[in-house]
Write an enzyme that holds these catalytic residues in place. Structure first.
Site, PDB file in Angstrom:
ATOM      1  N   LEU A  19       0.835  -1.213   0.000  1.00 46.05           N
ATOM      2  CA  LEU A  19       0.000   0.000   0.000  1.00 46.05           C
ATOM      3  C   LEU A  19       0.865   1.256   0.000  1.00 46.05           C
ATOM      4  O   LEU A  19       0.510   2.260  -0.622  1.00 46.05           O
ATOM      5  CB  LEU A  19      -0.885   0.021   1.248  1.00 46.05           C
ATOM      6  N   TYR A  54      -4.212 -19.709   2.196  1.00 46.37           N
ATOM      7  CA  TYR A  54      -3.835 -19.511   3.600  1.00 46.37           C
ATOM      8  C   TYR A  54      -2.376 -19.109   3.729  1.00 46.37           C
ATOM      9  O   TYR A  54      -1.964 -18.450   4.668  1.00 46.37           O
ATOM     10  CB  TYR A  54      -4.080 -20.782   4.414  1.00 46.37           C
ATOM     11  N   GLY A 352     -13.208 -20.274  -5.973  1.00 45.74           N
ATOM     12  CA  GLY A 352     -12.737 -21.265  -5.016  1.00 45.74           C
ATOM     13  C   GLY A 352     -12.361 -22.557  -5.707  1.00 45.74           C
ATOM     14  O   GLY A 352     -12.582 -22.735  -6.900  1.00 45.74           O
ATOM     15  N   CYS A 379     -16.849 -17.081 -10.733  1.00 41.35           N
ATOM     16  CA  CYS A 379     -16.061 -18.260 -11.100  1.00 41.35           C
ATOM     17  C   CYS A 379     -16.644 -19.515 -10.460  1.00 41.35           C
ATOM     18  O   CYS A 379     -17.666 -20.021 -10.908  1.00 41.35           O
ATOM     19  CB  CYS A 379     -14.595 -18.034 -10.757  1.00 41.35           C
ATOM     20  N   GLY A 381     -18.321 -19.650  -7.870  1.00 41.00           N
ATOM     21  CA  GLY A 381     -19.666 -19.238  -7.435  1.00 41.00           C
ATOM     22  C   GLY A 381     -20.673 -19.297  -8.577  1.00 41.00           C
ATOM     23  O   GLY A 381     -21.862 -19.525  -8.365  1.00 41.00           O
ATOM     24  N   GLN A 383     -20.216 -21.530 -11.119  1.00 40.46           N
ATOM     25  CA  GLN A 383     -20.346 -22.970 -11.369  1.00 40.46           C
ATOM     26  C   GLN A 383     -21.319 -23.609 -10.372  1.00 40.46           C
ATOM     27  O   GLN A 383     -22.144 -24.453 -10.745  1.00 40.46           O
ATOM     28  CB  GLN A 383     -18.969 -23.643 -11.295  1.00 40.46           C
ATOM     29  N   HIS A 513     -13.130 -13.082 -13.211  1.00 36.24           N
ATOM     30  CA  HIS A 513     -12.965 -12.372 -11.934  1.00 36.24           C
ATOM     31  C   HIS A 513     -13.053 -10.854 -12.135  1.00 36.24           C
ATOM     32  O   HIS A 513     -12.012 -10.188 -12.272  1.00 36.24           O
ATOM     33  CB  HIS A 513     -11.620 -12.739 -11.309  1.00 36.24           C
ATOM     34  N   GLU A 515     -13.617  -8.629 -10.051  1.00 35.55           N
ATOM     35  CA  GLU A 515     -13.056  -7.869  -8.925  1.00 35.55           C
ATOM     36  C   GLU A 515     -11.625  -7.403  -9.199  1.00 35.55           C
ATOM     37  O   GLU A 515     -11.158  -6.436  -8.599  1.00 35.55           O
ATOM     38  CB  GLU A 515     -13.122  -8.699  -7.627  1.00 35.55           C
TER      39      GLU A 515
HETATM   40  N1  GLN Z   1     -12.218 -24.516  -9.211  1.00 35.71           N
HETATM   41  C1  GLN Z   1     -12.865 -23.934 -10.323  1.00 35.71           C
HETATM   42  C2  GLN Z   1     -12.109 -24.153 -11.618  1.00 35.71           C
HETATM   43  O1  GLN Z   1     -10.946 -24.432 -11.617  1.00 35.71           O
HETATM   44  C3  GLN Z   1     -13.111 -22.458 -10.123  1.00 35.71           C
HETATM   45  C4  GLN Z   1     -11.852 -21.652 -10.048  1.00 35.71           C
HETATM   46  C5  GLN Z   1     -12.067 -20.284  -9.482  1.00 35.71           C
HETATM   47  O2  GLN Z   1     -13.075 -20.018  -8.833  1.00 35.71           O
HETATM   48  N2  GLN Z   1     -11.119 -19.393  -9.683  1.00 35.71           N
HETATM   49  O3  GLN Z   1     -12.682 -24.030 -12.684  1.00 35.71           O
END
Ligand code: GLN
Length: 541
Positions: A19, A54, A352, A379, A381, A383, A513, A515
């Site tokens: 930052l 993490y 995720g 992404c 989310g 799927q 993405h 964001e």
């Molecule tokens: N795990 C999922 C994939 O590989 C989504 C990846 C993500 O959310 N960046 O397609």
């Protein structure tokens, strides 16, 4: 003539070097200079792409498909300068380059050593891919004194000599702690840290001192005296209430003026109007909306850095504060637990990986769809929302993703081939994990008249991707019949990029993405629209 500003950190990590670098760059930009920011990470991974969130926090993806450190997100958000692969380098990548060169025999029989070969490679990376930038700011990850960062510190020391001190500057960020039992702040950690840096041959030109309060004049004098600096080069970096106040706070302490003075550049006042505007909007919202972020790494908010920022930007655009409720999706796998989402104004399921908690995300998507709560799937989310719709709208009870193994109806499947421009990219299930996802900017074509086309105000977009799986085109017709609209596709029409439910206040899933491209002074349209829908929802509940 490009000048280099090297930013190191001392005493402890997490002082906010990223930052600080981004804020200084923003200040120089506000004085009319062209800037570029770079990050050097001392770990041995070639990039953070294979690291657990993490360990590392968010993996920030650039347009040109590099998986990089989250500080690059700060750089883009603060300056609007589009980051590139060449702006993020790790020890792993340096060594990879050096060893490949050695194997090709390019060292002509020499013994390959840290000095000069590794340090030369670092210096090459620092100076590579630079055009007419006035300033390149280089942040060295880690803390001075770490074994890992020694080659980087040595390389920046050498580079200062190579280009001349009139083109190089060293900024060192340290901590000045307040000790309650003594009732005073302590300068000793800063003195020690600077001593460490001096031992490596670098005299800092500016000390940036993180402190939770004003540093008394006497203490500043002491730091200056012991650290061999003029007093005006000891800059207070006091804690602030919003990160967007940092550029202004630094300016008020004379940081950018001192940088200009070091380089002998005439200093006129920068225009910080847009920063003041953002800060006043963050500080004085006209209302609050509650957004539930239903994810996996909710204990470590760094894992969702850009997402949190983009939601804040959506709030800035709507003049509201955005209160985020980070919820571990696993809890929604208990019966009726989703009812706790009753009072939120919007539900977001972020990107995720992996099966754990996925049923909870599907339950959250189901709740949002049925209760007509705004839903934003990013992404993974997206799927999960498609699986939910397949199961409950299209009646495919065995719908799932092959990411978790074989399933009866693979509505989300492994992507083995896709096009980038005119080129076909191919992958197979047994390939390397590192750097092999569909990464970086890809174009998508939006359906005219769809909600997303209206939100973007365009039918051609480019967004950043990071995924290995995709919504299975073979189920498109069936899912569309059930009420899901495939409103965005890859230009070749083969990869679903966006789904939406037209008969819902706001239900959108995107494979990319968004964001990553949102900025405080240019909030991403999807986040602006999502928060607007949440504001409307807040009037209903
Ligand atoms: N795990 C999922 C994939 O590989 C989504 C990846 C993500 O959310 N960046 O397609």
């Amino acid at each position: 003539m490009t000048r280099f500003i090297f930013i190191t950190g001392g005493v402890v990590s997490s002082l906010g070097k990223g930052l600080s670098a981004a804020s200084l760059a923003a200040l120089l930009q506000a004085r009319g200079f062209k800037v570029r920011l770079r990050k050097f990470d001392p770990y041995l991974n070639v990039d953070p792409g294979t690291m657990s969130p993490y360990q590392h926090g968010e993996v920030y993806v650039t347009d040109d498909g590099a998986e990089t450190d989250l500080d690059l997100g700060h750089y883009e958000r603060y300056t609007g300068v589009v980051t590139r692969r060449s702006d993020s380098v790790t020890t792993g990548r340096i060594y990879q380059a050096v060893i490949q060169r050695e194997r090709r025999g390019e060292y002509l029989g020499a013994t390959v050593q840290v000095i000069p070969h590794v340090t030369d490679a670092i210096k090459e990376f620092i100076q590579a891919d630079i055009g007419d930038e006035d300033f390149v700011l280089v942040e060295i990850g880690g803390t001075v004194g770490d074994i890992e960062s020694l080659p980087f510190v040595e390389a920046i020391r050498q580079l200062g000599n190579d280009v001349g001190r009139e083109r190089a500057m060293y900024v060192h960020l340290t901590l000045v702690p307040y000790i309650p039992s003594a009732g005073e702040i302590k300068t000793k950690p800063t003195q020690h840290s600077v001593k460490e840096l001096l031992g490596l041959g670098i005299q800092p030109d500016i000390l940036l001192c993180r402190c939770d309060r004003v540093i008394p004049e006497g203490a500043k004098k002491k730091i200056a005296l012991f650290c061999n600096l003029r007093e005006e080069r000891v800059i207070l970096a006091q804690d602030v209430d919003t990160i967007y106040q940092v550029p202004r706070a630094y300016h008020d302490e004379g940081f950018d003026a001192q940088v200009c003075a070091h380089f002998g550049i005439p200093a006129h006042e920068p225009d910080l109007g847009r920063w003041s505007e953002i800060v006043s909007r963050v500080r004085r919202p006209e209302g609050i909306v509650n957004i539930a972020v239903v994810g996996k790494y909710t204990h470590l908010l760094d894992a969702y850095k850009s997402l949190g920022e983009a939601l804040t930007h959506g709030g800035i655009a709507n003049n509201v504060g955005v209160k985020l409720d980070w919820i571990d999706s696993e809890i929604f796998e208990q019966p009726d637990a989703v009812q706790q989402l009753e009072s939120v104004h919007g539900i977001l399921v972020p990107g995720g990986f992996g099966e754990r908690g996925s049923e909870g995300k599907i339950a959250a998507a189901c709740f949002a769809r049925e209760k007509r709560v705004p839903y934003f799937g990013i992404c993974f989310g997206m799927q999960m929302a498609v699986i939910e719709a397949a199961r409950h709208l299209a009646g495919l009870s065995g719908a799932g993703t092959t990411e978790f193994g074989p399933c009866a109806d693979p509505v989300v499947g492994l992507m083995t081939e896709w096009t980038r421009g005119n080129q076909i990219e191919r992958r197979n299930a047994a390939g390397d994990l590192g750097g092999t996802m569909r990464l970086g900017a890809y174009h998508a074509t939006l359906e005219p008249g769809s909600r997303v086309a209206e939100i973007y105000g365009s039918t051609e977009i480019s967004e950043r991707h990071r995924h290995r799986y995709e919504v299975n085109i073979n189920y498109k017709a069936q899912l569309e019949k059930a009420g899901l609209r495939f409103s965005g596709m890859s230009p070749d029409g083969l990869l679903p990029e966006i789904v939406e439910i037209p008969d819902h206040p706001w239900f959108i899933g995107v494979q990319y993405h968004p964001e990553l491209k949102s900025k405080p002074f240019e909030p991403h349209p999807l986040f602006t629209s999502f928060i607007k829908a949440a504001v409307e929802q807040s009037r209903l509940v």
